[in-house]
Design a protein around this motif. Structure first.
Motif, PDB file in Angstrom:
ATOM      1  N   ILE A 165     -53.503 -31.449 -89.724  1.00  0.00           N
ATOM      2  CA  ILE A 165     -54.961 -30.774 -88.943  1.00  0.00           C
ATOM      3  C   ILE A 165     -53.914 -29.236 -88.504  1.00  0.00           C
ATOM      4  N   ASP A 166     -53.846 -28.105 -88.491  1.00  0.00           N
ATOM      5  CA  ASP A 166     -53.062 -27.487 -88.218  1.00  0.00           C
ATOM      6  C   ASP A 166     -53.951 -26.149 -87.137  1.00  0.00           C
ATOM      7  N   VAL A 167     -53.455 -26.384 -86.330  1.00  0.00           N
ATOM      8  CA  VAL A 167     -54.540 -25.850 -85.087  1.00  0.00           C
ATOM      9  C   VAL A 167     -54.708 -24.308 -85.207  1.00  0.00           C
ATOM     10  N   LYS A 168     -53.466 -23.726 -85.953  1.00  0.00           N
ATOM     11  CA  LYS A 168     -53.518 -22.193 -86.204  1.00  0.00           C
ATOM     12  C   LYS A 168     -54.645 -22.191 -87.295  1.00  0.00           C
ATOM     13  N   GLU A 169     -54.129 -22.529 -88.471  1.00  0.00           N
ATOM     14  CA  GLU A 169     -54.902 -22.640 -89.348  1.00  0.00           C
ATOM     15  C   GLU A 169     -56.617 -22.411 -89.052  1.00  0.00           C
ATOM     16  N   LEU A 170     -56.196 -23.180 -88.636  1.00  0.00           N
ATOM     17  CA  LEU A 170     -58.078 -23.627 -88.144  1.00  0.00           C
ATOM     18  C   LEU A 170     -59.098 -23.566 -87.030  1.00  0.00           C
TER      19      LEU A 170
END
Length: 392
Positions: free
Chosen positions: A187-192
């Motif tokens: 999980i990459d919160v920025k990318e998602l």
């Protein structure tokens, strides 16, 4: 097989030895309060900040975007209530789904009683939302979208990136309950484009009663718990230092070995699913067949009750569940299984087996063999099954 076989890792996982070893000193010699200015307190403060960095690194976040809580339920409550309170001047509409964890559903019920409008999105037979339905549900009063990353019962993983893109394009805050996804999905919160994310340590071999909420930098949210100035004045209460240390170590270990972990669990999952389908008639595998958590197996056996099945498995030394551990005392069928279209009589015969790092192929084969015998015995006690046999 003499040992107890644990296949309920979605309910909770054991604390790994490396995690426990990190925690123990903070129960004993390093017991200081992080808010104290002397060295004993400073040592605890350093440990808390190290864990914050570990969590942030796993999520692709900044360390100051991580806030420690007492678990996933608190994080969910804080995300929804905190945003609703802070942004009610902008609107009173929240969008979620019919298959959320009760920490979200019951919070939405509370908010509805306090003047908020809630839209519950449908899901298809595999548990996936329709992105077009999501877009259609958005109004000029929508302030929050809360959709879980992966379902705790059937394991289906939602199209989180696409949901995040929709939310961002409409300038709507996006929260995801990622309690089941952490340690199973990168999980990459920025990318998602995730604005808020809930997690809980005991789902990935950390301690119970310990969680975190990721809050995107700059996002305004009201505190849930009032008191002292801990967690940068956003979450009061003396820090659970051993728990925080355990959370940090557990999430670090989870993402160091994620690919190996997933490869093993998918192999075991497919062995278990295939063994059930090949040896037991009148079964249904619930959840998306490939867009699912690596260790999740959710199956319905027609003509039997899930409670009888669980008790029979326990007698054989096997731990499973009929769905969420948080609703295990309920006699009602799973709201998730009803939402994907199963009738009550089939939903009542559900079994969730969730695999973990310590399960083996030998255990999977043992469980399949026991399931065949147990299901056959229980079905032979069912008048509905007698009619099926007579029809043949």
């Amino acid at each position: 097989m003499s040992k107890y076989i644990y296949m309920d890792n979605s309910a909770t996982t054991p604390v790994k030895k490396k995690v426990l070893d990190e925690m123990i000193p903070y129960f004993t010699e390093n017991f200081g309060n992080p808010s104290s200015i002397y060295s004993l307190g400073s040592n605890s403060k350093v440990a808390v900040e190290k864990a914050r960095e570990q969590v942030a690194r796993a999520l692709g976040a900044d360390k100051n975007e991580i806030y420690f809580t007492a678990g996933g339920s608190e994080s969910d409550n804080w995300a929804l209530k905190g945003i609703a309170s802070k942004h009610k001047n902008k609107g009173n509409h929240i969008i979620t789904t019919k298959i959320e964890h009760h920490a979200v559903l019951h919070t939405c019920e509370y908010l509805h009683k306090n003047g908020f409008e809630i839209t519950y999105l449908n899901v298809d037979k595999d548990g996936l939302i329709d992105l077009k339905e999501l877009e259609s549900a958005i109004t000029d009063k929508t302030i929050l979208i809360s959709i879980m990353f992966a379902n705790n019962e059937i394991g289906t993983i939602q199209p989180i990136k696409e949901i995040g893109e929709i939310a961002k394009s409409k300038n709507i805050i996006f929260h995801t309950d990622a309690v089941q996804a952490i340690g199973n999905v990168r999980i990459d919160v920025k990318e998602l484009n995730i604005d808020l994310l809930s997690l809980s340590a005991h789902k990935f071999y950390g301690p119970k009663g310990m969680g975190a909420l990721y809050i995107r930098k700059g996002l305004q949210i009201d505190p849930l718990i009032a008191g002292g100035g801990q967690e940068r004045n956003k979450r009061a209460g003396t820090e659970n230092v051993p728990g925080i240390v355990g959370l940090g170590k557990a999430i670090e270990l989870a993402y160091e070995n994620l690919e190996e972990h997933n490869e093993k669990l998918i192999k075991l999952r497919e062995r278990l699913i295939n063994g059930i389908q090949e040896n037991i008639k009148y079964t249904r595998i619930n959840g998306h067949r490939t867009k699912r958590l690596p260790g999740n197996v959710n199956v319905c056996f027609e003509f039997i009750e899930g409670e009888s099945l669980l008790l029979s498995l326990d007698i054989e030394g096997i731990a499973g569940s009929s769905g969420s551990a948080c609703t295990s005392g309920s006699l009602d069928p799973s709201h998730v299984l009803l939402a994907i279209g199963l009738p009550h009589e089939i939903a009542h015969g559900s079994l969730r087996l969730s695999l973990g790092d310590f399960n083996t192929e030998e255990e999977v084969d043992y469980v399949i063999a026991k399931l065949v015998k147990i299901v056959d015995r229980l079905r032979n006690m069912s008048p509905l099954y007698d009619k099926i046999k007579e029809a043949k």
